[in-house]
Design a protein around this motif. Structure first.
Motif: not given
Length: 168
Positions: A14-15, A65-69, A82-84, A89-91
């Motif tokens: 995780x970032x 919730x559910x967002x992360x890098x 990766x950004x979720x 997968x947003x990026x």
């Protein structure tokens, strides 16, 4: 005499605060290398300071919730991210010199694991028109185009993205 076998020091984690500068640098370099013909001058017009602040916010204070890098590491160096978001997968970008080294596959696998943990049963992502390398990567990873597309205004020209998806 003991035998020594070298192993690659690569990972995904995780970032954390401080990764935002590397994420911004990787995103700009990847876009410049991969999408210069489609995005034109839009990449050069990016406000990288504002991008860095947005990434810092996404890392430190995800919007829900559910967002992360996630970041890919080669030794101690961040070489991809990766950004979720819920179901997406947003990026997903890897610095061009480190592509085809497994970092993208590790990032995608970690992103899918994250989505499964969050209870998702499908992953979707978007591919910019003309990004044949990403299409090959996603296809080899089990995703495929689902027929949905959207047009985005970049400020320089409109571009088309196509949605790719897979059950997970």
């Amino acid at each position: 005499m003991a035998l020594f076998q070298e192993t690659a020091d690569v990972s995904v984690r995780p970032a954390v605060a401080g990764d935002e500068e590397a994420v911004t640098r990787i995103q700009v370099e990847a876009w410049r290398t991969t999408h210069a013909d489609v995005l034109g001058g839009a990449v050069d017009a990016l406000d990288t300071a504002a991008m860095t602040e947005r990434w810092a916010d996404a890392i430190r204070r995800p919007p829900g919730p559910g967002f992360g890098v996630l970041v890919a590491l080669d030794g101690p160096v961040v070489v991809g991210f990766a950004a979720v978001a819920p179901g997406q997968v947003m990026s997903l970008e890897v610095v061009p010199h480190a592509r085809r080294s497994g970092h993208g596959s590790r990032l995608l696998a970690a992103a899918v694991d994250r989505l499964r943990t969050d209870g998702e049963s499908e992953v979707v992502t978007w591919v910019l028109d003309g990004d044949e390398g990403r299409e090959r990567f996603l296809s080899s990873s089990g995703l495929g185009p689902d027929g949905t597309e959207r047009s985005l205004a970049t400020g320089v020209r409109d571009v088309v993205e196509r949605r790719w998806s897979a059950s997970i």
